[in-house]
Structure formats: C-alpha cells, structure tokens
Scaffold this active site. Structure first.
Site, PDB file in Angstrom:
ATOM      1  N   ASP A 253     -36.702 -44.562 -96.874  1.00  0.00           N
ATOM      2  CA  ASP A 253     -37.621 -45.655 -97.182  1.00  0.00           C
ATOM      3  C   ASP A 253     -36.968 -46.718 -98.053  1.00  0.00           C
ATOM      4  O   ASP A 253     -37.399 -47.865 -98.045  1.00  0.00           O
ATOM      5  CB  ASP A 253     -38.870 -45.106 -97.868  1.00  0.00           C
ATOM      6  CG  ASP A 253     -39.777 -44.386 -96.882  1.00  0.00           C
ATOM      7  OD1 ASP A 253     -40.746 -45.007 -96.426  1.00  0.00           O
ATOM      8  OD2 ASP A 253     -39.500 -43.217 -96.545  1.00  0.00           O
ATOM      9  N   ASN A 263     -36.620 -40.873 -99.763  1.00  0.00           N
ATOM     10  CA  ASN A 263     -37.255 -40.469 -98.502  1.00  0.00           C
ATOM     11  C   ASN A 263     -38.438 -39.568 -98.848  1.00  0.00           C
ATOM     12  O   ASN A 263     -38.650 -39.214-100.011  1.00  0.00           O
ATOM     13  CB  ASN A 263     -36.249 -39.750 -97.593  1.00  0.00           C
ATOM     14  CG  ASN A 263     -36.784 -39.601 -96.173  1.00  0.00           C
ATOM     15  OD1 ASN A 263     -37.238 -40.568 -95.576  1.00  0.00           O
ATOM     16  ND2 ASN A 263     -36.751 -38.395 -95.637  1.00  0.00           N
TER      17      ASN A 263
END
Length: 379
Positions: A253, A263
C-alpha cells in the site's frame, strides 16, 4: 448517494464484472464499483453519483487495494467535476478517506491537476471535467498495462530464484483483479505461473480480521481454476517448518524511500518467517506505490480500523446483534487493537517487483534509480 443492484450469472469470471467502471446514463455520469464487502456470496454493484458516496465506499472497503484506490480517486475527482460539485473539496475528502495507501493521493492529484490546468487554459468547466476524466481513464489503462508487466517480471524472477519449477506460493490479503485495472500485483504473478503450468500450489492466508484472503483471493483463484488452499494466518509457520512454501508474494500500500513496505497487517510476520526459513519474500507493486516523500517505515501513517472488525464477524442473512452490525465474538466492551497494515523493513524484502523491473537488494539508491526510469514517478 449510492444505490445497489445484483449481477446475475454464476459462471462469470472476475474480469467480466470489473471492479470499477465509468458510465454515463441519461441522468448523469456515475462511478460503478463492485462491492467487495459482499463477495464471495453476492456480486453486487454500488453506483456512486457523488464524492461522499465514493468516500463511504472507500472507508467501508467496498472498493480497496492500493492501485484500484488510485483509479477510484481519479474517477471521483472527474465525477465531482462532471456533476458540477466543488472539485477541490471533493478531492480533499476522497484523498483523506484512507491514509496509508499512497496511490489514492496519486490518483486524486493527477485528475485534479488535469482539471485545474484545463480550467486555467480554457475557463470552461465542461472542458475541465473532460480533462479530469481523460486523466482518470489514462491512469486506469496504465495500471492495466503495469499489471501485465509486473506479472511477467515477477514470473521471471520466480523462475530465476526457483529453477526447479512447481512453485508453491504463499500470499496474504488480496492482490488480484479486485485491486487493479488489470489482473493485479502479487496475485497476477501467481496467475501467470498457473497459466504457464508452473504453479504447484497457492497458499492463501485467510487474512484476519476481514478475511480478504478467504473472501476475495480464494474467490479469484477458484474462478481461474488455480490449485489453492486456504489457511488461517497463524498456520503459516507450520507450512514454512514443513518445507511447503517456496516463495511469499504480497502487494503493498506504500513503499517508503528506504524500501520499507506497508502492506495488510500480517505481512511482517510472514517476512520474518521467510527470512528464518530461507524463503524469498517478494513484494509486487506499481511504481506509483513508491512514495519518495516518506523517508522510512517509521514515517508511514498506519491506518487504525474500528475495533468491532475484530470483536465481531459479519455473515450474510444471519441475525446480527453487535454494535458494528455483526455477530459478537468477544465480550461487550472488549477493546481491540486493529491496525490495517504493518511495515516490513527493507532488509527482510528479497525483491520489489514493479512494472519497470525488479529491485534486489532493496535499497534507497535502487529505488531512486527505479523511479527515475518510470514515467509516473520522479524523485
């Protein structure tokens, strides 16, 4: 506002019901989202007619996944412009819907910049709205192309690291077509291996507490006919210990400038396990996920989700009694620790795979060089 309608057809593949699309019915343009909170039980679409509806869809995870959030953010700006709302206000609201995934800001700002430039040049709101939509569509197409290139680079890296073939891949959360304009990030690599006959087994973490692995990755794997097995997150250690994992593939992310990777929570323990058991831990993400403005992992803002996501579970067509609309699994008043993400330091990451190629070892200098090659990010 948003409304819903269900899709029919049990044999449809995920790519036939896109995660996001722009439509222009007679009553005005809309952004249509596949509601991921209803999968795998129902394939239901949300129709967003304004930015607040999109913000709610983002916050409730009806639309999710870093690359797709970028696309949604861009389309959200275009939607506000096309319907005559305040574009700047809409952009700030959408951008703030979730703090960790940097792609959301990238998409919002790209469409907003196109709108501002066109408005300054022409003074015509219609032309500016058209420019914002063109920017969103371009980002959508670029992400689809990036997905295909990541899959190719990732499979080449797997074959280099694991020349014996028959890959047994462990993945966490969901990183397929539900998070992308194409076939995804980490999942797309596993799918490429499957299509080449080189995937022996896809191990799918359930991914607590919202079960994106069980609900979404298993859903996609089943649709593609992949050999997959679902496991609880805390069963992963036993798989490593028994030698059943050849590689770990996850998305991201946000990737900080030093190579730290945010993440879905649970990724960091997998990286520790992988290092101990000498298994490659590979992150697959587009270059837009690299954020040069975030210097290191400690600087990444980690989203804290509501506690009821841990203390309750949701199940369609079951009576609910919890404060969050689910079935209580903990005593009333229980406090919960529920970070949406964790951060893996670069020394635990074997490689970062992007559409521009793979970086290994993962260093700040290697990321600078990678981003310099990209048309999307400049450091």
């Amino acid at each position: 506002m948003a409304d819903q309608h269900a899709q029919s057809g049990e044999d449809k593949r995920p790519t036939e019901i896109p995660a996001i699309r722009w439509e222009e019915p007679p009553e005005g343009p809309v952004l249509v989202l596949l509601d991921q909170t209803r999968l795998p039980v129902e394939e239901v679409e949300l129709v967003c007619t304004d930015a607040p509806a999109l913000v709610e869809a983002i916050r409730t995870l009806a639309v999710r996944g870093a690359p797709l959030l970028g696309i949604a953010g861009a389309y959200g700006v275009a939607l506000a412009a096309a319907r005559g709302f305040d574009v700047e206000d809409a952009a700030r609201a959408i951008e703030g819907a979730r703090p960790t995934a940097v792609n959301l800001s990238v998409g919002v700002r790209r469409a907003e910049a196109a709108h501002r430039a066109a408005l300054g040049t022409t003074g015509d709101p219609t032309a500016a709205a058209t420019a914002a939509l063109a920017a969103a569509r371009a980002l959508h197409q670029e992400d689809a192309a990036a997905s295909a290139r990541m899959a190719a680079h990732g499979l080449a890296l797997l074959d280099e690291l694991l020349p014996a073939g028959g890959h047994r891949i462990l993945t966490h959360c969901n990183s397929g077509s539900l998070v992308s304009g194409g076939e995804g990030t980490a999942f797309a690599v596993a799918l490429a291996a499957h299509r080449q006959g080189r995937l022996r087994r896809l191990w799918v973490d359930e991914t607590r507490p919202l079960l994106q692995g069980a609900r979404l990755t298993a859903y996609e794997a089943a649709r593609h006919g992949m050999a997959y097995t679902l496991l609880t997150d805390n069963a992963a250690g036993s798989l490593f210990a028994s030698g059943e994992v050849d590689a770990v593939l996850v998305g991201a992310d946000r990737i900080a400038a030093d190579g730290s990777v945010a993440n879905k929570v649970g990724s960091y323990p997998l990286a520790v396990l992988a290092r101990y058991h000498h298994v490659p831990f590979i992150v697959v993400a587009p270059v837009t996920t690299v954020d040069p403005g975030t210097p290191d992992g400690a600087s990444i803002e980690v989203e804290q989700r509501p506690g009821f996501e841990v203390t309750e579970i949701t199940a369609p067509q079951v009576q609910v009694t919890g404060a969050g609309g689910g079935i209580p699994v903990a005593p009333l008043g229980t406090q919960a620790y529920n970070p949406a993400f964790d951060v893996t330091p670069p020394e635990l990451v074997t490689a970062i795979v992007t559409e521009e190629g793979a970086v290994s070892p993962v260093t700040a200098e290697a990321l600078v060089e990678l981003c310099a090659r990209s048309r999307q990010v400049t450091i």
